[in-house]
Motif scaffolding. Sequence first.
Motif, short mmCIF file in Angstrom:
data_model
loop_
_atom_site.label_atom_id
_atom_site.label_comp_id
_atom_site.label_asym_id
_atom_site.label_seq_id
_atom_site.Cartn_x
_atom_site.Cartn_y
_atom_site.Cartn_z
N ARG A 1 0.81 -1.22 0.00
CA ARG A 1 0.00 0.00 0.00
C ARG A 1 0.85 1.28 0.00
NH1 ARG A 1 -5.35 -0.83 0.84
NH2 ARG A 1 -5.94 -2.91 1.56
N THR B 1 3.03 4.48 -0.83
CA THR B 1 2.93 5.43 -1.95
C THR B 1 4.13 5.34 -2.89
OG1 THR B 1 3.82 7.06 -0.36
CG2 THR B 1 1.46 7.14 -0.81
N TYR C 1 3.25 0.66 8.27
CA TYR C 1 4.15 0.25 7.19
C TYR C 1 5.39 -0.34 7.84
CZ TYR C 1 7.42 0.52 3.29
OH TYR C 1 8.36 0.22 2.32
N CYS D 1 0.85 2.43 -4.85
CA CYS D 1 0.04 1.78 -3.79
C CYS D 1 -0.48 0.43 -4.26
CB CYS D 1 -1.11 2.68 -3.35
SG CYS D 1 -0.62 4.35 -2.90
N PRO E 1 -4.67 5.02 -7.21
CA PRO E 1 -4.44 5.06 -5.74
C PRO E 1 -5.39 6.05 -5.06
CG PRO E 1 -2.68 6.20 -6.90
CD PRO E 1 -3.55 5.60 -7.96
N TRP F 1 -6.53 8.58 -2.07
CA TRP F 1 -5.98 9.51 -1.09
C TRP F 1 -7.11 10.31 -0.45
CZ3 TRP F 1 -6.42 14.84 -2.33
CH2 TRP F 1 -6.78 15.12 -3.67
N CYS G 1 -4.17 4.08 0.12
CA CYS G 1 -2.71 4.25 0.18
C CYS G 1 -2.22 4.48 1.61
CB CYS G 1 -2.29 5.44 -0.68
SG CYS G 1 -2.40 5.17 -2.44
#
Length: 707
Positions: free
Chosen positions: A422, A424, A448, A465, A470, A472, A530
Amino acid sequence: MYKGYSVRMPESCVNINMCGTHAPLWINGAHPQLQDGVVTRQICGNWNSDCCNFKSNPIRVKACPGNYYVYEFVSPSGCSLAYCADVRVAAPTPTYQPLTISNSADPCYSYTVLDEPWRATNYSDTVNAKCDQSVSWVGWYRLMYKGYSVRMPESCVNINMCGTHAPLWINGTHPQLQDGVVTRQICGNWDSDCCNFRSNPIRVKACPGNYYVYEFVKPSHCRLAYCADMKVMTQTVSSSADPCYSYTVLDEPWRATNFSNTANVKCDQSVSWVGWYRLMYKGYSVRMPESCVNINMCGTHAPLWINGAHPQLQDGVVTRQICGNWGSNCCNFKSKPIRVKACPGNYYVYEFVKPSDCSLAYCADVAVAATPTPTYQSLTNDGVVTPTSTYQSLTSTEVTTQTVSSSADPCLNYTVLDEPWRATNYSNTVNAKCDQSVSWVGWYRLMYNGQDVRMPESCVDIYMCGTHAPLWINGAHPQLQDGVVTRQICGNWNGNCCNFKSNPIRVKACPGNYYVYEFVSPSDCWLAYCADTEVTTQTVSSSADPCYSYTVLDEPWRATNYSNTVNAKCDQSVTWVGWYRLMYNGQDVRMPESCVDVFMCGTHTPLWINGTHPELQDGVVTRQICGNWNSNCCNFRSNPIQVKACPGNYYVYKFVKPSDCWLAYCADVTTAHGATNIPPLPKHLVKQRKRRSSANNPGQTSTSEGF
């Protein structure tokens, strides 16, 4: 107790020679609430026509579960003083059950408006001087001046003002919201002495909405009158009247979120909106919806909803974005923003304006119909006081009262979503992901590789992502005080950062500097939420959250029931580094909040925390540390420490070297409970702790244990 009945100390002046003594002692202030913990209160003794002639030694008080109070009594400052028991609040307690104290309405919503212009601090009439001793005062009063909220003056008022001879003013500051009901001394200016008349004390409370209520009583003499301070009128109320008491009721059933009529579509652009409005549905308070409404509902084509959470009472007037659903886009119409305010009595007022287009109309969310708080009085535009109507909750199946807190706080009840694809900065067009195929349930915390991250707040390049378009978050993340908010979600495609206007999601900021998201299935496939890997250092501070970066301190000799005078411990010899979580044989404990007997906790002078532990929302707080010795619970005022409450029902402490030797921090074994499961620990913190654990003193373990 009084003859087996629970009582409490009086909160107002007691006549002399009562309570079996000369100068009866009463508590100068309100009793605490459960959540206040142990508080300190001033004690007054009535004598010589002065309710607080004797300012005796303060005492500590605590409210207890079961609706009773306990007091840490100390020797009064003089003889012929005695603590009183207020028999007016006694209740039968055959099985030693406590008194039910809160049997009357909150005075903030149960008062009489006192709007008499002659009370103004700039008004004088010596010919027709007023006397408040002749008034039959009953209950609580809200001071106003020609429809504007005012308060009593806090400083001396010139004689012959306020329509009387000796004007009465409040000798002290007004309380804050969190103080509850307090007692204040009343002074009257006369004969060049601002407090020549020490009149009977009154009770005061600060109310949501920036006003005060007073429990006025007959003054001690005639030709005294309570004053209204004109100097603070503009501070208490803005130049226009408070919209919570100056609005138009908007009760049009066709605005309901469950109503549709495409044959007679409404258009709010044709309405001449003026001022503030309170939304109602058939006499019941409702509010605007906070999430997307199906098209052709609310009696229009594109129903308007509020894109964000409603404010809290303390927020005052806020501005909110308005969205209209159309063309499979919940916010296809970004209409003009409006202003909103939360009002005492559990309702909202809105400053509606003409929408940006026709065939748009403001919605009334019938799913959250609420009952306004009854019995308080509101002010109309002409200054006439009229009681508000009392509304009962709807019992129809189509309208129900919303239960807001039916589930646990999402900050403590979420699923960790740690999927590196996922990120960016990650791309994989061969195996593109599709979040529409995920069964989303509840709330999620984005991570992450073990580090906290958040959704990006700006456009993300296509094919990142791990997907094609993706997703946002189109807007800023909320602050802690914002609670749960709704945010629009965008997906980048075809040269348009918001080509895909996906379904909105809810977001909340949490103590500990992270966010949780209530993810839902996106509007299309090949879209995925993302994780912004560029803000890991922004989401997690440069030093880790102490709730996840601490050393476990599990040394049984620290127990409040343990004594060893032969081998007394000295915490001044310990090299304290960072934060510590107290445990006792593997169970979570906390420091004691009250005095500990000497020679306990494996030392001579046991250290305890002088104050209550913080709540989750308080963050890091500083607390005074006391050590018991020589018959003085705080003989040693040791160096203060920092404390934090953590998700999972435990505390961490930043211990420092005490001020003297033969002092040691205590572990209160009466608070022991099993270690609670908490959110998973970020991997980088686990590694840090393992490296540090070798430097710990014997008996201390790293935080990899107990999780």
